[in-house]
Design an enzyme around this catalytic site. Sequence first.
Site, PDB file in Angstrom:
ATOM      1  N   GLU A  61       8.055 -14.923 -10.687  1.00 28.81           N
ATOM      2  CA  GLU A  61       7.444 -13.732 -10.400  1.00 28.81           C
ATOM      3  C   GLU A  61       6.925 -13.014 -11.444  1.00 28.81           C
ATOM      4  OE1 GLU A  61       9.534 -11.092  -6.982  1.00 28.81           O
ATOM      5  OE2 GLU A  61      11.020 -11.609  -8.488  1.00 28.81           O
TER       6      GLU A  61
ATOM      7  N   ASN B  79      -1.865   2.176   5.662  1.00 27.89           N
ATOM      8  CA  ASN B  79      -0.954   0.925   5.054  1.00 27.89           C
ATOM      9  C   ASN B  79      -0.560   0.158   6.254  1.00 27.89           C
ATOM     10  OD1 ASN B  79       1.103  -0.568   4.113  1.00 27.89           O
ATOM     11  ND2 ASN B  79       2.498   1.070   4.208  1.00 27.89           N
ATOM     12  N   GLY B  80      -0.914  -0.770   6.424  1.00 30.95           N
ATOM     13  CA  GLY B  80      -0.535  -1.710   7.372  1.00 30.95           C
ATOM     14  C   GLY B  80      -1.853  -2.798   7.896  1.00 30.95           C
TER      15      GLY B  80
ATOM     16  N   HIS C 119      17.510 -36.303  -7.037  1.00 36.09           N
ATOM     17  CA  HIS C 119      16.747 -36.766  -5.920  1.00 36.09           C
ATOM     18  C   HIS C 119      15.089 -36.442  -6.032  1.00 36.09           C
ATOM     19  CE1 HIS C 119      20.265 -38.507  -3.890  1.00 36.09           C
ATOM     20  NE2 HIS C 119      20.695 -37.331  -3.998  1.00 36.09           N
TER      21      HIS C 119
ATOM     22  N   CYS D  25       0.681  -1.382  -0.050  1.00 36.13           N
ATOM     23  CA  CYS D  25      -0.081  -0.128   0.125  1.00 36.13           C
ATOM     24  C   CYS D  25       0.685   1.332  -0.122  1.00 36.13           C
ATOM     25  CB  CYS D  25      -0.897   0.304   1.119  1.00 36.13           C
ATOM     26  SG  CYS D  25      -2.025  -1.359   1.431  1.00 36.13           S
TER      27      CYS D  25
ATOM     28  N   GLU E  65      17.597 -17.666  -7.303  1.00 34.30           N
ATOM     29  CA  GLU E  65      17.201 -16.226  -7.804  1.00 34.30           C
ATOM     30  C   GLU E  65      16.730 -16.424  -9.317  1.00 34.30           C
ATOM     31  OE1 GLU E  65      16.434 -13.635  -6.489  1.00 34.30           O
ATOM     32  OE2 GLU E  65      16.652 -12.062  -7.721  1.00 34.30           O
TER      33      GLU E  65
ATOM     34  N   TRP F  60      -2.579  -2.793  -1.414  1.00 37.23           N
ATOM     35  CA  TRP F  60      -2.329  -4.180  -1.720  1.00 37.23           C
ATOM     36  C   TRP F  60      -3.223  -5.045  -0.766  1.00 37.23           C
ATOM     37  CZ3 TRP F  60      -0.425  -8.455   1.091  1.00 37.23           C
ATOM     38  CH2 TRP F  60      -0.061  -9.380   0.451  1.00 37.23           C
TER      39      TRP F  60
ATOM     40  N   LYS G 151       6.141  -4.496  -3.540  1.00 36.27           N
ATOM     41  CA  LYS G 151       7.594  -4.624  -3.431  1.00 36.27           C
ATOM     42  C   LYS G 151       8.010  -4.334  -2.022  1.00 36.27           C
ATOM     43  CE  LYS G 151      11.614  -2.791  -5.574  1.00 36.27           C
ATOM     44  NZ  LYS G 151      12.082  -3.891  -5.809  1.00 36.27           N
TER      45      LYS G 151
ATOM     46  N   LYS H 276      12.891 -14.987 -10.228  1.00 34.97           N
ATOM     47  CA  LYS H 276      12.583 -13.844 -11.232  1.00 34.97           C
ATOM     48  C   LYS H 276      11.704 -14.359 -12.197  1.00 34.97           C
ATOM     49  CE  LYS H 276      13.858 -11.282  -9.725  1.00 34.97           C
ATOM     50  NZ  LYS H 276      14.230 -10.758  -8.351  1.00 34.97           N
TER      51      LYS H 276
ATOM     52  N   ARG I 280       3.752  -0.365  -4.738  1.00 30.23           N
ATOM     53  CA  ARG I 280       3.766  -1.002  -3.368  1.00 30.23           C
ATOM     54  C   ARG I 280       2.351  -1.737  -3.303  1.00 30.23           C
ATOM     55  NH1 ARG I 280       6.969   1.943   0.279  1.00 30.23           N
ATOM     56  NH2 ARG I 280       5.478   1.283   2.160  1.00 30.23           N
TER      57      ARG I 280
HETATM   58  C1  G6P Z   1       8.869  -8.517  -1.816  1.00 33.41           C
HETATM   59  C2  G6P Z   1       9.365  -8.138  -3.283  1.00 33.41           C
HETATM   60  C3  G6P Z   1      10.724  -9.070  -3.622  1.00 33.41           C
HETATM   61  C4  G6P Z   1      11.887  -8.646  -2.351  1.00 33.41           C
HETATM   62  C5  G6P Z   1      11.083  -9.184  -0.965  1.00 33.41           C
HETATM   63  C6  G6P Z   1      12.136  -8.567   0.299  1.00 33.41           C
HETATM   64  O1  G6P Z   1       8.605 -10.107  -2.162  1.00 33.41           O
HETATM   65  O2  G6P Z   1       8.842  -8.326  -4.166  1.00 33.41           O
HETATM   66  O3  G6P Z   1      11.764  -8.306  -4.751  1.00 33.41           O
HETATM   67  O4  G6P Z   1      12.900  -9.553  -2.656  1.00 33.41           O
HETATM   68  O5  G6P Z   1       9.901  -8.603  -0.713  1.00 33.41           O
HETATM   69  O6  G6P Z   1      12.090  -7.238   0.185  1.00 33.41           O
HETATM   70  P1  G6P Z   1      13.170  -6.510   0.941  1.00 33.41           P
HETATM   71  O7  G6P Z   1      12.793  -5.132   0.709  1.00 33.41           O
HETATM   72  O8  G6P Z   1      13.334  -6.912   2.279  1.00 33.41           O
HETATM   73  O9  G6P Z   1      14.446  -6.683   0.251  1.00 33.41           O
END
Ligand code: G6P
Length: 614
Positions: free
Chosen positions: A494, A99-100, A510, A2, A487, A73, A609, A491, A27
């Site tokens: 996501e 937000n929260g 395995h 948010c 990673e 969000w 994010k 990616k 956000r």
């Molecule tokens: C969310 C984002 C990710 C990020 C994660 C941790 O899931 O979409 O891209 O890696 O949060 O966020 P931070 O700000 O703590 O690195």
Amino acid sequence: MCGIVAYTGHNQAYDFLIKGLQRLEYRGYDSAGIALLNGELNVYKQKGKVQDLIEEASGKNTKGTTGMGHTRWATHGEPNQVNAHPHLSQSGDIAVIHNGIIENFATLKEALIKNGHSFKSDTDTEVLIHLIEDIQKHEKVDLFEAVRLALNEVIGAYAIVIISKNDPGTIIGARKGSPLVIGIGEDKKEYFMASDATPIVEYTRDVIYLDDNEIAQVKNNELTIKTIHNVEKTPYIHKLEVTLDAIEKGGYEHFMLKEIFEQPKSIYDSMRGRFHPTDLTFAMRSLREYESKIKNLKRIVIVGCGTSWHAGLVAEYIIEDFARLPVEVEYASEFRYRDPIINEDDLVIAISQSGETADTLAALELAKEKGATIYGICNVVGSSIPRLTDAGAYTHAGPEIGVASTKAFTAQVTVLILIALGIADIRGKMTKDRLRHAFAELDALPEKVKQVLESCEAKVIEVAKRYKDVDHFLYLGRGVNFPVALEGALKLKEISYIHAEGYPAAEMKHGPIALIDENMPVVVIAPNRGYYEKVFSNIQEVKARKGNIISIVTEGDEKVSAISDYTIEIPDTEDYLVPILATIPLQLLSYHIAVMRGCNVDQPRNLAKSVTVE
Ligand code: G6P
């Protein structure tokens, strides 16, 4: 999670609010809404993106020099128009954005219903604004005091802004656990509030980061800050360093692509001035100040979420190798709830791009309570984690707007390599020769990153075209490149919504090997270092089952390339720097596949994010 934005001053608020919401859309983008004061209180909101809100508000009265906006969000309640913020009090005179999470909202709601309140939405936020109005009515206090009293009854996390029809020219903001920045305009004639500084930077560089349990009121251009326990605070004004270009797309089609291509600079900025290659010393204050602590450390525990957790896994290999010190890496969300064994001679490092991730923040608070030294590696200056920690290092990657983290990851790994080298040096585990060599390699790194970006994109596009329609991908790596496989897979899932899994290459036999057939693309990180021969054998196991191999190899490689369907080359470098170079083609691969599949790469579905809820 948010985004919130608010304005009061001598200008019309609408354009600032809309632009601000667009900057904060990373956000959350389930719904968006605004409220404007102009004698009346006008609220417009819509399911979906800020663009949908603009359409909703078009042709309506959007006048007002005081107003606020929200991009959501969803936590409580489906993402629809009714649940979108702002929410109104019982009388409809007071509006809130939030937000929260208000954890005790159900109990508060029940009591309010008994007092005659009725609710339109399923949200916790609506309960809060009803509570504020109820208190104002029964205690006969002004709005600022009613907000303060209400927040004393609330359990949970919040950044809120409130405006009221009966208080023109007034905005009230408060925070606990979720960020809120206040911007002070020229001659104190206008004030801004926002979840981060990106909506504000165009208008002023003077900002105040509100602390937990603080409430701020701007009334007729007069700012007052107090705690929820009624203690007045003198605000500390910070100067923003972020520039406007850093938060705009700069000619790129997406923020994600811009951020991928910014990596030569973001990596350089993350190490600039932090070591001296000639006298072989470090200039990181956190290392210097904690030298005796570092000498006596028994263990390092790293906490993080998502991509930041992957950076922690890379660091585990590197710190253990250089410093011969045990390292554990844990998801912050697991760590915080399992009463972990933490001692005073542990160093707990939190990695977080945003510096606001609720689980990471809570994990760090727990480690602090247990007496560990806590250290933060964050990208957003002034965010909650750096404010909580004993020491830390910023990543200096610049604002990262694309929801999928790219340049923040490589900057985190860069800073962690410096920390690993520094700790090893302090603990006497580093020869001067090795350090000299490492500094030279680090110096050469930004240029090598640039070379990867320039040389691999055409091949990556070819691979993306070939595999864009598959349902599954497998990513394999060994040693320090196992987290790179994780990673790469993260990616891809996501932003393209293709199912992808990262695995240590040798673990494939395995389980995942059962999935391999002629339709399964397998991305293998196979540099000429470390476990080259072992990875080569794993690749053969995939080939024997007709899997498709996309290999990331060191330039000039012949052996792995000969049995790969596609080969992407990276320059030769030391083992511990391969994760940075090898990650880049994987970022580009997921980007191009997602674009070819028509996905919104900067704002993937259901994600946000800055995850300020647990
Ligand atoms: C969310 C984002 C990710 C990020 C994660 C941790 O899931 O979409 O891209 O890696 O949060 O966020 P931070 O700000 O703590 O690195």
